[in-house]
Design an enzyme around this catalytic site. Structure first.
Site, PDB file in Angstrom:
ATOM      1  N   HIS A 409       0.811  -1.219   0.000  1.00  9.08           N
ATOM      2  CA  HIS A 409       0.000   0.000   0.000  1.00  9.08           C
ATOM      3  C   HIS A 409       0.844   1.268   0.000  1.00  9.08           C
ATOM      4  O   HIS A 409       0.326   2.374  -0.204  1.00  9.08           O
ATOM      5  CB  HIS A 409      -0.934   0.008   1.215  1.00  9.08           C
ATOM      6  N   ASP A 413      -2.102   1.929  -4.870  1.00  9.45           N
ATOM      7  CA  ASP A 413      -3.371   2.333  -4.266  1.00  9.45           C
ATOM      8  C   ASP A 413      -4.432   1.262  -4.511  1.00  9.45           C
ATOM      9  O   ASP A 413      -4.356   0.500  -5.491  1.00  9.45           O
ATOM     10  CB  ASP A 413      -3.848   3.663  -4.852  1.00  9.45           C
TER      11      ASP A 413
END
Length: 437
Positions: A409, A413
């Site tokens: 992450h 995204d």
């Protein structure tokens, strides 16, 4: 009589130390010239060490699981007469040589490097098939005597399973060719009262975590400790894809039989150009993401030593049959321990599958420093509402498979990961496009 000190040589991987995996000789044993006496493990492979002299072992560097630095004493051997000058000089050179780190492999196509500002820059099977669910695994019971197991023909996997279940393979009826397979073992268990209600509990066992298992443990811990994982799962209708696969196999001639994995890898490679953030590696310390132009596809393969990830180089440039050959070759090399060091590194994205054990969904752990890993799950048949070419809605039996993806992450995204999987889904559900250049 003379004493010869065999120093741990630099085996050409730019490493500083290696791990003792297994001693084939102990103190007091005689070792012959060119005989393997110990297996040493680097970060990527197990390398057997051969003795350059014949003699009696007086001293060894340590026990299994211990680390030995390059150039330090590995074993001391007592030899008759004098040690040959060339052998002594080679061992001395190993003691004095300092290993130099190997340069990182470079991808052929252009790569994009992105600097990431961060306050904290610190710190993957078998090819997927449509096999049915395997039989549930039973509670283990004490293993039979090894002598009984050795009298029958069976693969190491079958022998291991029988040992864990406490089954004497000599009592199992083999197939016509005389070899016992998992199905024969299942049949024996079903006709012999299951797995024994009165089985004695197995004694506790302590086993040192060494070799490949320790490497796996360290890598997985580092990945989960340093990478903020998130996973996304989508259902894909692979009915038409399986029809295409069957058609290709029916006309393959001398070519290898296709599993779904070459088709999946080809579809992934066709999808990645629009999502370069998926095919990337993240250097935590430098804070730089390298978006790779070529796809070096890691392929998680289960072996007796644990999970290994050989790499298919430039997967985007290979056709289905080339991929099928390379998948088979690398999987066999991983299972037999013959994979080369360069075949086990440099991946930019990994696919991991448990084949028929794939379950409904998986949350695979990223193969650091990659930023994503894709996990196809088991194919199942289920009724679905579909709209035919005539516009009429009807219920049909369809083949469905869930695709899982885990992403870093810090780099990827959630929207990007979901968009990538949706694009991959459209390609897999319209499989003719996979074959279009």
């Amino acid at each position: 009589m003379a004493k010869f000190t065999f120093n741990m040589p630099d085996i050409g991987e730019g490493i500083a130390e290696a791990e003792i995996v297994q001693w084939h000789k102990q103190v007091g044993d005689t070792v012959n010239e060119d005989e393997e006496f110990v297996d040493m493990m680097t970060d990527k492979a197990t390398v057997p060490m051969e003795s350059p002299v014949t003699g009696k072992i007086l001293e060894i560097a340590g026990g299994e699981g211990d680390m030995v630095s390059i150039g330090s004493m590995l074993v001391v051997i007592e030899v008759e007469g004098e040690v040959p000058d060339d052998v002594a000089e080679e061992s001395q050179a190993a003691a004095e040589a300092a290993p130099t780190p190997a340069p990182a492999p470079k991808a052929e196509p252009v790569e994009e490097r992105i600097e990431i500002e961060t306050s904290d820059a610190s710190d993957a099977n078998e090819a997927l098939t449509a096999d049915p669910d395997p039989a549930p695994q039973p509670e283990p019971r004490p293993a039979p005597e090894p002598s009984a197991q050795a009298k029958v023909l069976a693969t190491p996997a079958v022998r291991k399973r029988a040992k864990e279940l406490g089954v004497d393979l000599a009592q199992v009826k083999p197939a016509e060719d005389g070899r016992i397979r998992h199905g024969d073992l299942d049949q024996f268990l079903s006709y012999n009262g299951g797995y024994g209600a009165a089985a004695k509990p197995r004694a506790d066992e302590e086993k040192k975590v060494i070799g490949m298992r320790r490497r796996i443990a360290e890598n997985m811990a580092a990945s989960k400790r340093n990478i903020p994982h998130f996973s996304y799962v989508e259902e894909v209708d692979v009915t038409d894809l399986e029809v295409l696969r069957a058609q290709l196999n029916s006309n393959r001639g001398e070519k290898p039989k296709l599993t779904i994995l070459p088709l999946l890898i080809t579809a992934i490679c066709k999808t990645l150009p629009d999502f370069p953030m998926i095919n990337a590696r993240y250097d935590d310390e430098a804070g730089i993401v390298t978006r790779h132009g070529s796809v070096n596809m890691g392929m998680a393969a289960q072996t007796d030593a644990g999970l290994m990830v050989p790499v298919i180089r430039n997967a985007q440039a290979q056709n289905l049959w080339q991929l099928a050959n390379e998948i088979a070759r690398l999987a066999e090399a991983a299972r037999t321990g013959t994979a080369k060091s360069e075949e086990m590194q440099g991946g930019t994205l990994t696919v991991t599958s448990l084949g028929p054990l794939g379950g409904v969904a998986t949350t695979p752990v990223i193969n650091r420093p990659e930023v994503a890993i894709i996990g196809p799950n088991r194919i199942i048949e289920r009724p679905m509402y579909v709209i035919g070419a005539d516009g009429v809605e009807r219920i049909e039996k369809r083949k469905l498979m869930n695709i899982s993806i885990s992403c870093d992450h810090r780099v990827v995204d959630g929207w990007d990961a979901a968009s990538f999987v949706q694009a991959l889904k459209r390609l897999l559900e319209t499989p003719a496009l996979i074959l279009v250049d």
